[in-house]
Design an enzyme around this catalytic site. Structure first.
Site, PDB file in Angstrom:
ATOM      1  N   LEU A 206       0.863  -1.195   0.000  1.00  0.00           N
ATOM      2  CA  LEU A 206       0.000   0.000   0.000  1.00  0.00           C
ATOM      3  C   LEU A 206       0.891   1.234   0.000  1.00  0.00           C
ATOM      4  CD1 LEU A 206      -2.573  -0.456   2.937  1.00  0.00           C
ATOM      5  CD2 LEU A 206      -3.092  -0.530   0.488  1.00  0.00           C
ATOM      6  N   HIS A 207       0.618   2.184  -0.862  1.00  0.00           N
ATOM      7  CA  HIS A 207       1.352   3.455  -0.736  1.00  0.00           C
ATOM      8  C   HIS A 207       0.641   4.655  -1.330  1.00  0.00           C
ATOM      9  CE1 HIS A 207       2.556   2.442  -4.857  1.00  0.00           C
ATOM     10  NE2 HIS A 207       2.872   3.707  -5.011  1.00  0.00           N
ATOM     11  N   ARG A 208      -0.512   4.454  -2.000  1.00  0.00           N
ATOM     12  CA  ARG A 208      -1.186   5.608  -2.604  1.00  0.00           C
ATOM     13  C   ARG A 208      -1.624   6.581  -1.521  1.00  0.00           C
ATOM     14  NH1 ARG A 208       0.546   5.692  -7.057  1.00  0.00           N
ATOM     15  NH2 ARG A 208       0.600   3.699  -8.023  1.00  0.00           N
ATOM     16  N   PRO A 209      -1.384   7.889  -1.715  1.00  0.00           N
ATOM     17  CA  PRO A 209      -1.812   8.873  -0.715  1.00  0.00           C
ATOM     18  C   PRO A 209      -3.291   8.716  -0.348  1.00  0.00           C
ATOM     19  CG  PRO A 209      -0.544   9.954  -2.457  1.00  0.00           C
ATOM     20  CD  PRO A 209      -0.653   8.503  -2.831  1.00  0.00           C
ATOM     21  N   ASP A 285      -2.239  -1.400  -4.085  1.00  0.00           N
ATOM     22  CA  ASP A 285      -2.678  -0.225  -4.833  1.00  0.00           C
ATOM     23  C   ASP A 285      -1.586   0.222  -5.802  1.00  0.00           C
ATOM     24  OD1 ASP A 285      -0.811   0.888  -3.113  1.00  0.00           O
ATOM     25  OD2 ASP A 285      -2.262   2.057  -1.960  1.00  0.00           O
TER      26      ASP A 285
END
Ligand code: UD1
Ligand code: UDP
Length: 378
Positions: A206-209, A285
């Site tokens: 997961l890393h999407r803002p 993501d």
């Protein structure tokens, strides 16, 4: 001799540039790459591991820009990249993907009248709340040569008024790296080291803002992980942005309470590829993971409402599940009981995209004839 400044800055760029540099090395008298690292990413596990694993040469230029707001980071890259362009006078600036480094260096090159090649052009989520969508749109408007991974990307570009003569459908350079390094990755001892059996664990990133910067959304996703790890071991190599937010929102105790979840620092390319190849399914993501799981035939549940990579749904293993906890849990349950998907690889995701890029450029610049393997144009 075609002098090309190849711009990288963030993790996925390193994976894309590696096969391009190797393809350029096949034409030493015709093309001279100069690797420029903006330093958008800088941690050892986000940068150095990739240079080592993918045999990427040390960059000739390091801008060392680091993190900041979008405006700060983009502006810093621009200010530092302009003198590099003036010093090297390249024939071409090559940018890849959709990160801030891609946009910033395209703007600089464009204003200096330097030709631009955009690798992975034409992808669209049609969602401008994603910073990457703005980077994609602007970079594609500025680019002179647009190399696409799939036919729908070419259609998007044509619909935005980009002349077809600038678009080259070459396939997927990220998959060039995957196919080149898969055997090596499978020899890594990572599964044994963390006591995993092939097929008996799921892998998450997961890393999407939009997913990790909002405590409510991140909390809901962690709740889903909490239930899923009750049914299958869950391995979660976490992006630095995500690790920082887990700490900032005070979610560490929730993570610690998940006995069947292993949170890891970001993994190097080979170890991560080994983890992905043997996972029962992937929760993510990430843009790149949607493509890689397609080629590996591993089911991918994308924790987003949209994707700029619809080909991974139509021709691959990807399912868009959004960010609703119940939906994620039910789709993960289906992966646990379902058969592995059959393999349908998208056209030209065959390990030779970089070669097509380089031959196309040499042809455009009159340095090699168009005979042999050339790009299939949109
Ligand atoms: C960037 C890209 C995104 C890409 C992702 C790949 C943009 C707008 N975003 O997102 O498209 O999918 O890279 O991973 O270009 N940080 C560290 N160490 C690092 C790098 C980042 O601690 O080496 C932390 C910092 O707190 C930083 C935050 O992560 O502020 C975000 O980094 P940034 O490069 O701005 O965006 P990413 O989320 O990594
Ligand atoms: N990746 C990796 N280690 C990790 C997580 C991802 O090597 O711990 C690789 C992954 O295989 C893919 C790329 O990094 O090739 C994707 O990067 P990321 O998800 O950061 O960016 P995106 O593709 O979403 O832009």
């Amino acid at each position: 001799m075609l002098k090309v400044l190849c711009v990288v800055g963030a993790r996925p760029n390193f994976i894309k540039v590696a096969p391009l540099l190797k393809a350029m090395a096949d034409f030493p008298g015709s093309i001279q790459p100069v690797l420029v690292n903006t330093g958008q990413h800088y941690d050892q596990e986000m940068v150095d591991y990739f240079f080592d694993d993918l045999d990427i040469p040390t960059p000739e230029v390091n801008l060392g820009v680091g993190s900041g707001s979008h405006a700060q980071q983009t502006a810093r890259i621009m200010a530092d990249f302009e003198p590099v362009c003036l010093e090297y006078s390249p024939d071409l600036v090559m940018v890849m993907g959709d990160v801030n480094s891609t946009l910033a260096c395209s703007l600089v090159a464009s204003k200096l009248g330097i030709k631009i090649a955009h690798i992975e052009a034409g992808l669209r989520s049609f969602d401008r709340s994603m910073p990457e969508e703005i980077n994609r749109e602007v970079t594609d408007l500025l680019a002179d040569y647009l190399f696409t991974t799939c036919e729908d990307a070419g259609v998007n570009l044509c619909q935005q008024g980009i002349p077809e003569s600038r678009i080259f459908f070459v396939g997927n350079v990220m998959i060039d790296s995957l196919l080149a390094y898969l055997d090596k990755a499978q020899r890594r001892p990572i599964l044994n080291q963390i006591q995993l059996q092939p097929g008996n664990y799921a892998l998450a990133t997961l890393h999407r803002p939009s997913n990790v910067d909002d405590p409510e959304v991140l909390g809901e996703l962690l709740d889903a992980f909490g239930i899923i790890q009750g049914g299958i071991k869950l391995v979660f190599p976490a992006h630095p942005r995500t690790i920082k937010n887990i700490e900032r929102f005070g979610f560490e105790d929730r993570i610690k309470a998940m006995n069947n979840l292993t949170i890891l620092p970001p993994q190097g390319y080979l170890d991560f590829l080994a983890l992905m190849k043997s996972a029962r399914f992937v929760l993510t993501d990430s843009g790149g993971l949607q493509e890689e799981t397609t080629v590996l035939s591993v089911p991918c549940l994308t924790l987003r409402e949209n994707t700029e990579r619809p080909i991974t749904i139509s021709h691959g293993t990807n399912t868009l599940v959004g960010i609703n906890k119940d939906k994620i849990i039910s789709e993960a349950g289906r992966c646990l009981v379902g058969l592995p998907p059959s393999l349908i690889t998208p056209p030209l995701w065959d390990g030779h995209a970089s070669d097509r890029v380089v031959r196309t450029l040499l042809n455009i610049f009159g340095l090699v004839s168009s005979t042999g393997k050339t790009a299939a144009v949109c």
